[in-house]
Enzyme design. Structure first.
Site, PDB file in Angstrom:
ATOM      1  N   GLY A  53       0.677  -1.354   0.084  1.00  0.00           N
ATOM      2  CA  GLY A  53      -0.022  -0.205  -0.078  1.00  0.00           C
ATOM      3  C   GLY A  53       0.824   1.280   0.246  1.00  0.00           C
ATOM      4  N   TRP A  55       1.956   2.948  -2.443  1.00  0.00           N
ATOM      5  CA  TRP A  55       1.674   3.937  -3.713  1.00  0.00           C
ATOM      6  C   TRP A  55       0.295   4.537  -3.197  1.00  0.00           C
ATOM      7  CZ3 TRP A  55       2.779   2.760  -9.422  1.00  0.00           C
ATOM      8  CH2 TRP A  55       3.999   2.566  -9.586  1.00  0.00           C
ATOM      9  N   ASP A 126       1.723  -1.157 -10.151  1.00  0.00           N
ATOM     10  CA  ASP A 126       2.958  -1.529  -9.864  1.00  0.00           C
ATOM     11  C   ASP A 126       3.051  -3.120  -9.496  1.00  0.00           C
ATOM     12  OD1 ASP A 126       5.699  -1.251  -8.963  1.00  0.00           O
ATOM     13  OD2 ASP A 126       5.128  -1.051  -6.867  1.00  0.00           O
ATOM     14  N   LYS A 166       4.336  -0.586 -14.371  1.00  0.00           N
ATOM     15  CA  LYS A 166       5.656  -1.353 -14.272  1.00  0.00           C
ATOM     16  C   LYS A 166       5.771  -2.392 -15.421  1.00  0.00           C
ATOM     17  CE  LYS A 166       6.950  -3.844 -10.348  1.00  0.00           C
ATOM     18  NZ  LYS A 166       7.574  -3.325  -9.236  1.00  0.00           N
TER      19      LYS A 166
HETATM   20  N1  SAM Z   1       2.714  -0.627  -5.284  1.00  0.00           N
HETATM   21  C1  SAM Z   1       2.824  -1.448  -3.994  1.00  0.00           C
HETATM   22  C2  SAM Z   1       3.220  -0.832  -2.926  1.00  0.00           C
HETATM   23  O1  SAM Z   1       3.520   0.523  -3.222  1.00  0.00           O
HETATM   24  O2  SAM Z   1       3.141  -1.081  -1.720  1.00  0.00           O
HETATM   25  C3  SAM Z   1       3.737  -2.815  -4.276  1.00  0.00           C
HETATM   26  C4  SAM Z   1       3.041  -3.562  -5.187  1.00  0.00           C
HETATM   27  S1  SAM Z   1       4.124  -5.304  -5.326  1.00  0.00           S
HETATM   28  C5  SAM Z   1       5.696  -4.920  -6.022  1.00  0.00           C
HETATM   29  C6  SAM Z   1       3.259  -6.118  -6.467  1.00  0.00           C
HETATM   30  C7  SAM Z   1       1.950  -6.424  -5.990  1.00  0.00           C
HETATM   31  O3  SAM Z   1       1.415  -7.010  -7.246  1.00  0.00           O
HETATM   32  C8  SAM Z   1       1.993  -7.426  -5.045  1.00  0.00           C
HETATM   33  O4  SAM Z   1       1.297  -7.061  -3.830  1.00  0.00           O
HETATM   34  C9  SAM Z   1       0.856  -8.697  -5.785  1.00  0.00           C
HETATM   35  O5  SAM Z   1       0.057  -9.242  -4.748  1.00  0.00           O
HETATM   36  C10 SAM Z   1       0.285  -7.889  -6.888  1.00  0.00           C
HETATM   37  N2  SAM Z   1      -0.306  -8.792  -7.786  1.00  0.00           N
HETATM   38  C11 SAM Z   1       0.527  -9.421  -8.641  1.00  0.00           C
HETATM   39  N3  SAM Z   1      -0.371 -10.282  -9.517  1.00  0.00           N
HETATM   40  C12 SAM Z   1      -1.528  -9.672  -9.488  1.00  0.00           C
HETATM   41  C13 SAM Z   1      -2.800  -9.771  -9.940  1.00  0.00           C
HETATM   42  N4  SAM Z   1      -2.873 -10.850 -10.788  1.00  0.00           N
HETATM   43  N5  SAM Z   1      -3.894  -9.089  -9.390  1.00  0.00           N
HETATM   44  C14 SAM Z   1      -3.769  -8.278  -8.456  1.00  0.00           C
HETATM   45  N6  SAM Z   1      -2.499  -7.908  -7.816  1.00  0.00           N
HETATM   46  C15 SAM Z   1      -1.515  -8.732  -8.366  1.00  0.00           C
END
Ligand code: SAM
Length: 316
Positions: A53, A55, A126, A166
């Site tokens: 969370g 972002w 992201d 991303k």
């Molecule tokens: N932007 C976030 C932050 O600032 O805290 C970090 C995001 S983290 C790098 C990547 C996120 O992508 C993970 O929490 C993962 O659960 C989510 N994710 C990956 N595939 C996904 C999908 N198909 N649907 C929803 N979320 C997904």
């Protein structure tokens, strides 16, 4: 790496804790905003793949809280922030949370419903799969997340809006660039300072959303539905007439891209001449003073010497 050691070695990891961000990724969005001014004038925003969370925190602190604390603040006039992730997230003030998979058409529908016919000014994504270390595979799964993000974009983003996603830089990055350029006249691949050099991640900053004339976002949604179905893309035949107008071209391109160009990492059958054999071609311009020139001369002289000796011994 121990906690204290990481504090020393990663400035953003330490600063995130000092400033109360849930993850160091917050700095990536802040730096993208410094460079591209993406938050200016934003009233509605979607944060895809948002957990844990940081972002969403940036969006709350930069958009929601200032509006709420403003003396002219009116209820119902505050920025709308909708965040989605597979994982549950602890609450953040001013952020509506949806738990779900963004590649699933149902999740896209839930997000769209939250906007209740209104359009968003900004969509950020992201998302990252659990990386396997196999770059081609990771890049492919990442591109599926971007396609899912783009589907949501075509439904909720207003014309002129922005999309930040991303990406993993790899051999198909230029294809992704062309796909995004179908919808956004300005696409920049940015690498914020807080994104490690050793990581292949970067961010596509897409500006001025301009959907193509005649483009029907429903078909992209349908594509997502089909790819997400148990039969995968097996029943996805773009030539079977379900696409109309410009979608006949754009949807297959978005789904598969155009990978018809030669790939320099593959080998190809050799072209055969009229007589059925391959004739190798001489270099266009052989080197005029190669470092191995003397070695070649010596080799040539010695094989000539051996031949002469053999001739002498057979004559005698
Ligand atoms: N932007 C976030 C932050 O600032 O805290 C970090 C995001 S983290 C790098 C990547 C996120 O992508 C993970 O929490 C993962 O659960 C989510 N994710 C990956 N595939 C996904 C999908 N198909 N649907 C929803 N979320 C997904």
């Amino acid at each position: 790496m121990g906690k204290a050691s990481r504090d020393k070695r990663d400035i953003y990891y330490r600063k995130a804790k000092e400033e109360g961000w849930r993850a160091r990724s917050a700095f990536k969005l802040l730096q993208i905003d410094d460079e591209f001014n993406i938050l200016e004038g934003v009233k509605r925003v979607v944060d895809l793949c948002a957990a844990p969370g940081s972002w969403s925190q940036v969006l709350s602190r930069k958009l929601y809280l200032p509006a709420k604390l403003s003396p002219d603040s009116k209820d119902g006039d505050h920025p709308l922030i909708v965040a989605i992730d597979l994982q549950p997230m602890a609450p953040i003030e001013g952020v509506i949370q949806v738990q779900g998979d963004i590649t699933n058409a149902r999740t896209a529908e839930v997000v769209i419903r939250h906007f209740d016919g209104c359009k968003a000014d900004l969509v950020v994504c992201d998302g990252a799969p659990d990386v396997t270390g196999l770059h081609d595979m990771d890049e492919f799964v990442q591109s599926q997340l971007i396609l899912a993000g783009l589907t949501i974009v075509t439904h909720v983003l207003r014309e002129g809006g922005k999309f930040i996603a991303k990406i993993f830089r790899g051999k198909d990055t230029s294809l992704l660039y062309c796909q995004l350029k179908l919808f956004f006249p300005v696409v920049t691949f940015a690498k914020p300072k807080s994104s490690r050099n050793s990581s292949i991640e970067a961010f596509a900053v897409c500006e001025n959303y301009s959907p193509l004339e005649g483009f029907n976002p429903k078909d992209l949604h349908r594509l997502l539905e089909k790819v997400g179905s148990p039969s995968g893309g097996d029943d996805l035949d773009c030539s079977s007439g379900w696409l109309e107008g410009p979608n006949k071209v754009y949807i297959p391109f978005l789904a598969c891209g155009d990978l018809s160009g030669y790939d320099s990492d593959r080998s190809y059958p050799l072209p055969r001449g009229a007589e059925g054999t391959y004739r190798s071609l001489d270099p266009v311009q052989p080197p005029i003073a190669p470092p191995y020139k003397r070695a070649l001369e010596m080799k040539k002289a010695s094989s000539q010497g051996i031949r002469e000796l053999e001739k002498l011994s057979s004559d005698s």
